[in-house]
Design a protein around this motif. Sequence first.
Motif, PDB file in Angstrom:
ATOM      1  N   LEU A  21       0.836  -1.203   0.000  1.00 28.96           N
ATOM      2  CA  LEU A  21       0.000   0.000   0.000  1.00 28.96           C
ATOM      3  C   LEU A  21       0.865   1.245   0.000  1.00 28.96           C
ATOM      4  CD1 LEU A  21      -2.756  -0.975   2.595  1.00 28.96           C
ATOM      5  CD2 LEU A  21      -2.897  -1.058   0.104  1.00 28.96           C
ATOM      6  N   PRO A  22       0.485   2.288  -0.743  1.00 30.56           N
ATOM      7  CA  PRO A  22       1.237   3.543  -0.721  1.00 30.56           C
ATOM      8  C   PRO A  22       1.048   4.269   0.600  1.00 30.56           C
ATOM      9  CG  PRO A  22      -0.726   3.784  -2.057  1.00 30.56           C
ATOM     10  CD  PRO A  22      -0.656   2.341  -1.694  1.00 30.56           C
ATOM     11  N   VAL A  23       2.076   5.013   1.002  1.00 34.36           N
ATOM     12  CA  VAL A  23       2.038   5.790   2.243  1.00 34.36           C
ATOM     13  C   VAL A  23       1.984   7.265   1.896  1.00 34.36           C
ATOM     14  CG1 VAL A  23       3.270   6.387   4.356  1.00 34.36           C
ATOM     15  CG2 VAL A  23       3.273   4.030   3.533  1.00 34.36           C
ATOM     16  N   ILE A  24       1.053   7.983   2.524  1.00 32.83           N
ATOM     17  CA  ILE A  24       0.935   9.438   2.362  1.00 32.83           C
ATOM     18  C   ILE A  24       1.187  10.070   3.725  1.00 32.83           C
ATOM     19  CG2 ILE A  24      -0.575  11.362   1.792  1.00 32.83           C
ATOM     20  CD1 ILE A  24      -1.293   7.944   0.378  1.00 32.83           C
ATOM     21  N   LEU A  25       2.122  11.000   3.782  1.00 37.00           N
ATOM     22  CA  LEU A  25       2.424  11.706   5.024  1.00 37.00           C
ATOM     23  C   LEU A  25       1.450  12.869   5.187  1.00 37.00           C
ATOM     24  CD1 LEU A  25       6.332  11.842   4.866  1.00 37.00           C
ATOM     25  CD2 LEU A  25       4.880  10.052   5.832  1.00 37.00           C
ATOM     26  N   VAL A  26       0.758  12.915   6.321  1.00 38.11           N
ATOM     27  CA  VAL A  26      -0.151  14.014   6.655  1.00 38.11           C
ATOM     28  C   VAL A  26       0.575  14.883   7.668  1.00 38.11           C
ATOM     29  CG1 VAL A  26      -2.449  14.640   7.425  1.00 38.11           C
ATOM     30  CG2 VAL A  26      -2.076  12.441   6.290  1.00 38.11           C
ATOM     31  N   VAL A  27       0.935  16.113   7.273  1.00 35.43           N
ATOM     32  CA  VAL A  27       1.857  16.922   8.070  1.00 35.43           C
ATOM     33  C   VAL A  27       1.178  18.194   8.558  1.00 35.43           C
ATOM     34  CG1 VAL A  27       3.805  16.026   6.732  1.00 35.43           C
ATOM     35  CG2 VAL A  27       2.753  18.184   6.072  1.00 35.43           C
ATOM     36  N   PRO A  34       7.670   7.537   0.723  1.00 35.98           N
ATOM     37  CA  PRO A  34       6.227   7.810   0.721  1.00 35.98           C
ATOM     38  C   PRO A  34       5.787   8.337  -0.646  1.00 35.98           C
ATOM     39  CG  PRO A  34       7.260   8.713   2.691  1.00 35.98           C
ATOM     40  CD  PRO A  34       8.367   8.255   1.795  1.00 35.98           C
ATOM     41  N   PHE A  35       4.519   8.141  -0.956  1.00 35.25           N
ATOM     42  CA  PHE A  35       4.033   8.535  -2.276  1.00 35.25           C
ATOM     43  C   PHE A  35       3.752  10.034  -2.354  1.00 35.25           C
ATOM     44  CE2 PHE A  35       4.131   4.308  -3.344  1.00 35.25           C
ATOM     45  CZ  PHE A  35       3.546   4.024  -4.567  1.00 35.25           C
ATOM     46  N   ALA A  36       3.349  10.669  -1.254  1.00 30.38           N
ATOM     47  CA  ALA A  36       2.970  12.086  -1.312  1.00 30.38           C
ATOM     48  C   ALA A  36       2.931  12.658   0.093  1.00 30.38           C
ATOM     49  CB  ALA A  36       1.613  12.254  -2.005  1.00 30.38           C
ATOM     50  N   VAL A  37       2.763  13.978   0.133  1.00 27.98           N
ATOM     51  CA  VAL A  37       2.596  14.719   1.385  1.00 27.98           C
ATOM     52  C   VAL A  37       1.280  15.489   1.297  1.00 27.98           C
ATOM     53  CG1 VAL A  37       3.515  16.556   2.845  1.00 27.98           C
ATOM     54  CG2 VAL A  37       5.079  14.910   1.779  1.00 27.98           C
ATOM     55  N   LEU A  38       0.466  15.402   2.361  1.00 29.95           N
ATOM     56  CA  LEU A  38      -0.807  16.133   2.429  1.00 29.95           C
ATOM     57  C   LEU A  38      -0.702  17.183   3.520  1.00 29.95           C
ATOM     58  CD1 LEU A  38      -3.770  16.306   1.392  1.00 29.95           C
ATOM     59  CD2 LEU A  38      -4.385  14.839   3.338  1.00 29.95           C
ATOM     60  N   LEU A  39      -0.941  18.453   3.133  1.00 33.24           N
ATOM     61  CA  LEU A  39      -0.920  19.579   4.080  1.00 33.24           C
ATOM     62  C   LEU A  39      -2.361  20.007   4.341  1.00 33.24           C
ATOM     63  CD1 LEU A  39       2.025  21.873   2.965  1.00 33.24           C
ATOM     64  CD2 LEU A  39       1.503  21.276   5.320  1.00 33.24           C
ATOM     65  N   SER A  42      18.841  14.886   0.084  1.00 31.67           N
ATOM     66  CA  SER A  42      18.615  13.552  -0.470  1.00 31.67           C
ATOM     67  C   SER A  42      18.558  13.528  -1.987  1.00 31.67           C
ATOM     68  CB  SER A  42      17.316  12.969   0.087  1.00 31.67           C
ATOM     69  OG  SER A  42      16.201  13.718  -0.365  1.00 31.67           O
ATOM     70  N   GLY A  43      18.337  14.695  -2.621  1.00 32.01           N
ATOM     71  CA  GLY A  43      18.189  14.717  -4.069  1.00 32.01           C
ATOM     72  C   GLY A  43      16.854  14.181  -4.541  1.00 32.01           C
ATOM     73  N   ARG A  44      15.888  14.022  -3.640  1.00 32.18           N
ATOM     74  CA  ARG A  44      14.571  13.495  -3.976  1.00 32.18           C
ATOM     75  C   ARG A  44      13.496  14.440  -3.448  1.00 32.18           C
ATOM     76  NH1 ARG A  44      15.406   7.608  -1.385  1.00 32.18           N
ATOM     77  NH2 ARG A  44      16.046   8.957   0.334  1.00 32.18           N
ATOM     78  N   SER A  45      12.324  14.358  -4.044  1.00 32.90           N
ATOM     79  CA  SER A  45      11.214  15.207  -3.611  1.00 32.90           C
ATOM     80  C   SER A  45       9.933  14.393  -3.609  1.00 32.90           C
ATOM     81  CB  SER A  45      11.071  16.420  -4.544  1.00 32.90           C
ATOM     82  OG  SER A  45      10.794  16.004  -5.867  1.00 32.90           O
ATOM     83  N   LEU A  46       8.961  14.874  -2.821  1.00 33.48           N
ATOM     84  CA  LEU A  46       7.666  14.205  -2.710  1.00 33.48           C
ATOM     85  C   LEU A  46       6.571  15.128  -3.225  1.00 33.48           C
ATOM     86  CD1 LEU A  46       8.015  12.707   0.893  1.00 33.48           C
ATOM     87  CD2 LEU A  46       8.494  11.588  -1.279  1.00 33.48           C
ATOM     88  N   PRO A  47       5.590  14.600  -3.976  1.00 33.65           N
ATOM     89  CA  PRO A  47       4.450  15.427  -4.408  1.00 33.65           C
ATOM     90  C   PRO A  47       3.696  15.966  -3.194  1.00 33.65           C
ATOM     91  CG  PRO A  47       4.504  13.328  -5.582  1.00 33.65           C
ATOM     92  CD  PRO A  47       5.509  13.230  -4.488  1.00 33.65           C
ATOM     93  N   CYS A  48       3.286  17.222  -3.277  1.00 38.49           N
ATOM     94  CA  CYS A  48       2.641  17.882  -2.134  1.00 38.49           C
ATOM     95  C   CYS A  48       1.237  18.344  -2.539  1.00 38.49           C
ATOM     96  CB  CYS A  48       3.492  19.066  -1.671  1.00 38.49           C
ATOM     97  SG  CYS A  48       2.881  19.838  -0.164  1.00 38.49           S
TER      98      CYS A  48
END
Length: 547
Positions: free
Chosen positions: A75-81, A130-135, A166-172
């Motif tokens: 399952l994909p993980v979405i960070l809720v920040v 993680p697949f994305a970040v939710l604000l 890290s040279g990486r980014s997450l969709p926000c």
Amino acid sequence: MSERYPLHALLLWAALLASSLALFCLPLSTVGRLALALSVVAVALIALYWLNTQQKRWAATTPTPLAGLASHAQLPVILVVGSQAARLFPRSAGHGSIRLNSNGIWLHVGSPALFTEAVRMVERAQGRLPFAVLLPVLPDECLDAATVTSELMQWRCTFAEFTRVSGRSLPCYLATYAHLGWSNLNDSTDVVWFGDVLTDSTVLTDSNALNDRLQAIRHRLEQCPTATKRNALGQALLDWLNETILPTLDAPAPGAPPLALQGLLIADIGTPDHRPPAIGAWPHWLNEKSGLLPTLAASASCSLPIPSFLIPLLPTRTGGLPLWRGACHAVCLAMIALCTAFAASAWSNQRLVERVTSDLATYRQTPNDPIHTKRAALHTLEQDRTELRHYLQLGTPFHLGWGLYRGVILLPVIDQAITSYRPSAPLPTTVTLDSLSLFDSGKTTLKPDVERELVKALFLIQSNRNKRVLIAGHTDRSGTASANLKLSDARARAVRDWFVAMSDLPETQFVIQGYGDSRPIASNADAAGRARNRRVEITLVPDTPAR
């Protein structure tokens, strides 16, 4: 079915490939191959022990909700920040709590200081980011817009620092939860979502792009003619976002580029059932702008809904599932091992060709005299032939195989060179010199012009340095026996002294002996026989070590 990245299996596979290379492919001695293979196995065992220790330590120190990430690795993980992210989780839950549904895992990250560690935990548990970040933003409940914008700026700097390191980014994604008066919120099915989600690699990084997306959301609100109240409040909410929140995303800030949004979301969470003790930032703004005060919202006891519909729209995370990535990495390791084996075989065959070619050239360039040098070169060539015949009979070894072996071409060339060898005639072991050509009659001093005769004998002696030299003097029967004995001994000594003086041979390598007339080789009755008896014999004798 849960999947985890097969790190242990991959480590064992790498150890198997490396030890196989060491044992069969690398051009090392038998002891060197065994030592290298055992070293590889030892390193692999130590690495496995360390990994097991680290995993046990991580499991012991990881909160129980986070430990469940590994059991749902598909399952994909979405960070809720953010500080308001807690409203999407149960009241008793804190940082690290999760919400799990059929198509995703939502992980709560309470503050910017915990963001990087949360990403590492997800990557460690699932083998991917993680697949994305939710604000989430709750304008009805936050009392001060400046607090919201300040926190957004902190998160913007956190995302920028993570990308830099890290040279990486997450969709926000920015999700705004507001009471637009549609209905009471009984469950997540009562929520009405509006927004503009980008499903490709395009992101919103400047004010013009954001304004275009806001216009698209306004158009969707206007397409609901039966929900006039929601339309009016939604338009006002968008104005508040455009004036207060969104400028923070691309405002100039040292070391923080504009925050790249993948989408904007608005959730109508219904009409509140009671009034809050204070007015939120958005109602306060609306009251100042229009003199109207919307229905005041209080913090509900239930968790706010999560945008589950967002997961199918998320950008595809490269790398695939952990098992697939592990299989790809295993294939890559096998290809690296195969290339290494080919390279080692090419190098070993090149060394074999160079060695045999050099031995052939040395053999062909070595003259037949001295004989021991030619025989040494021949012996080396015979050893090469034995080695190549051994490979031909028992099979080509791995370190010379893989279709690169060239011994089949070299073997006939070596056979031809060996069979064409013709040894020189054996050198004489005794040289006889005429005394009259060396000495005047009755004299023991060498004549001035005797070098030509003696040089030939000296060359024979120098070619056989491992032998002792016996110089024997002989006379005819003219004169008394005692005088002849002294004369033969003196002449032998004179020849010995000349050899020592004209070379670097030690005097101890020579043995002199005077025989007088005791060993004739012809009759002394005539002049011809007496001439043959007057001689000096130089004999090479093998040097027998002392016992």
